[in-house]
Enzyme design. Sequence first.
Site, PDB file in Angstrom:
ATOM      1  N   SER A  52       0.852  -1.201   0.000  1.00 29.53           N
ATOM      2  CA  SER A  52       0.000   0.000   0.000  1.00 29.53           C
ATOM      3  C   SER A  52       0.885   1.246   0.000  1.00 29.53           C
ATOM      4  O   SER A  52       0.400   2.354  -0.248  1.00 29.53           O
ATOM      5  CB  SER A  52      -0.932   0.007   1.215  1.00 29.53           C
ATOM      6  OG  SER A  52      -0.208  -0.233   2.407  1.00 29.53           O
ATOM      7  N   LYS A 120       5.211 -11.233   3.268  1.00 22.98           N
ATOM      8  CA  LYS A 120       3.788 -11.521   3.022  1.00 22.98           C
ATOM      9  C   LYS A 120       3.561 -11.565   1.518  1.00 22.98           C
ATOM     10  O   LYS A 120       4.112 -10.738   0.792  1.00 22.98           O
ATOM     11  CB  LYS A 120       2.897 -10.455   3.662  1.00 22.98           C
ATOM     12  CG  LYS A 120       1.409 -10.624   3.316  1.00 22.98           C
ATOM     13  CD  LYS A 120       0.501  -9.794   4.211  1.00 22.98           C
ATOM     14  CE  LYS A 120       0.285  -8.372   3.778  1.00 22.98           C
ATOM     15  NZ  LYS A 120      -0.266  -8.191   2.433  1.00 22.98           N
ATOM     16  N   GLU A 122       0.394 -12.532  -1.631  1.00 21.66           N
ATOM     17  CA  GLU A 122      -1.043 -12.656  -1.865  1.00 21.66           C
ATOM     18  C   GLU A 122      -1.362 -13.898  -2.690  1.00 21.66           C
ATOM     19  O   GLU A 122      -0.725 -14.140  -3.717  1.00 21.66           O
ATOM     20  CB  GLU A 122      -1.561 -11.416  -2.624  1.00 21.66           C
ATOM     21  CG  GLU A 122      -1.402 -10.126  -1.839  1.00 21.66           C
ATOM     22  CD  GLU A 122      -1.950  -8.899  -2.579  1.00 21.66           C
ATOM     23  OE1 GLU A 122      -2.530  -9.053  -3.683  1.00 21.66           O
ATOM     24  OE2 GLU A 122      -1.784  -7.788  -2.048  1.00 21.66           O
ATOM     25  N   GLU A 189      -8.628 -10.104   3.991  1.00 22.28           N
ATOM     26  CA  GLU A 189      -9.033  -8.726   3.671  1.00 22.28           C
ATOM     27  C   GLU A 189     -10.430  -8.695   3.067  1.00 22.28           C
ATOM     28  O   GLU A 189     -10.728  -9.394   2.091  1.00 22.28           O
ATOM     29  CB  GLU A 189      -8.011  -8.095   2.705  1.00 22.28           C
ATOM     30  CG  GLU A 189      -8.385  -6.660   2.332  1.00 22.28           C
ATOM     31  CD  GLU A 189      -7.252  -5.855   1.727  1.00 22.28           C
ATOM     32  OE1 GLU A 189      -6.111  -6.338   1.663  1.00 22.28           O
ATOM     33  OE2 GLU A 189      -7.516  -4.701   1.310  1.00 22.28           O
TER      34      GLU A 189
HETATM   35  O1  KIV Z   1      -0.403  -3.404   1.669  1.00 24.31           O
HETATM   36  C1  KIV Z   1      -1.038  -3.374   2.742  1.00 24.31           C
HETATM   37  O2  KIV Z   1      -1.063  -2.369   3.460  1.00 24.31           O
HETATM   38  C2  KIV Z   1      -1.762  -4.571   3.129  1.00 24.31           C
HETATM   39  C3  KIV Z   1      -2.723  -4.463   4.269  1.00 24.31           C
HETATM   40  C4  KIV Z   1      -3.910  -3.688   3.851  1.00 24.31           C
HETATM   41  C5  KIV Z   1      -3.078  -5.775   4.821  1.00 24.31           C
HETATM   42  O3  KIV Z   1      -1.589  -5.600   2.549  1.00 24.31           O
END
Ligand code: KIV
Length: 271
Positions: A52, A120, A122, A189
């Site tokens: 993000s 992390k 997806e 999410e």
């Molecule tokens: O990129 C991000 O901030 C996220 C969160 C919204 C979980 O993946």
Amino acid sequence: MSVHSEIKKITTETLRKMKFDGEKISMLTAYDFTTAKMVDAGGVDAVLIGDSASNVMAGYETTLPITLDQMIYHTQCVVRGIDRALVVADLPFGTYQSNPEKALESAVRMMKEGGAHAIKIEGGKEIEESIRKIVNAGIPVMGHLGLTPQSIYQFGTYKVRAKEDAEAEKLLSDAKLLEELGCFGVVLEKIPAALAQKVSESLSIPTIGIGAGPHCDGQVLVYHDMVGMNQGFSPKFLRRYLDLYSEITGAVSQYVKDVKNADFPNNQESY
Ligand code: KIV
């Protein structure tokens, strides 16, 4: 003993134990050193260098443009500000989907150059081999299911996911697969609260929700949203704890007035 060495650092194992003990997990995003220091001092359990950053830091419309080099830079900045929290960094779009070797290479760079404690990514079944490869290299992996913003052009909308049975069933089976593959946690999410509850109760690894209701094992928000810096973004799931946009623009406009009126600096503020 120095104060520094007395801080008990949060690990992936701590998060697992928190779920086991019924203690909720708090997570926030950070993309820079100063914010990282504040969220760590505020006591969050985990800090996410989310992609993000593509929206919040760089002003892009989606998370797709941010590069691995840019995510590594943000991660380096955050890591320097953290004493206690677990630092999780997103692998950006295009750095892990195409093949497991590339995924491992990206994850290794994020750990080695960025200094992240975990990564992390997806997706579920589609990226199974990439997850396997990264976990086998000893790198902790957090999954991310539901509304996965890197697939926005496939979804076509940021609306709630998995409202229909077929998508809900796939999500549950993906979540179980992530656990089997050795992920230490999974972000859920924007999915119905009842589905998030079912997933959370079916897994022994923690679920961290954003727009996924109160039954997840923890919650994550984008820092800039929760402190009210983004005025134009008001989804139902967001709780704003401050109105920093108004506070900051107010302070800036007062400063501008003070300079124009030759009120700043005064004698006490001069040498
Ligand atoms: O990129 C991000 O901030 C996220 C969160 C919204 C979980 O993946």
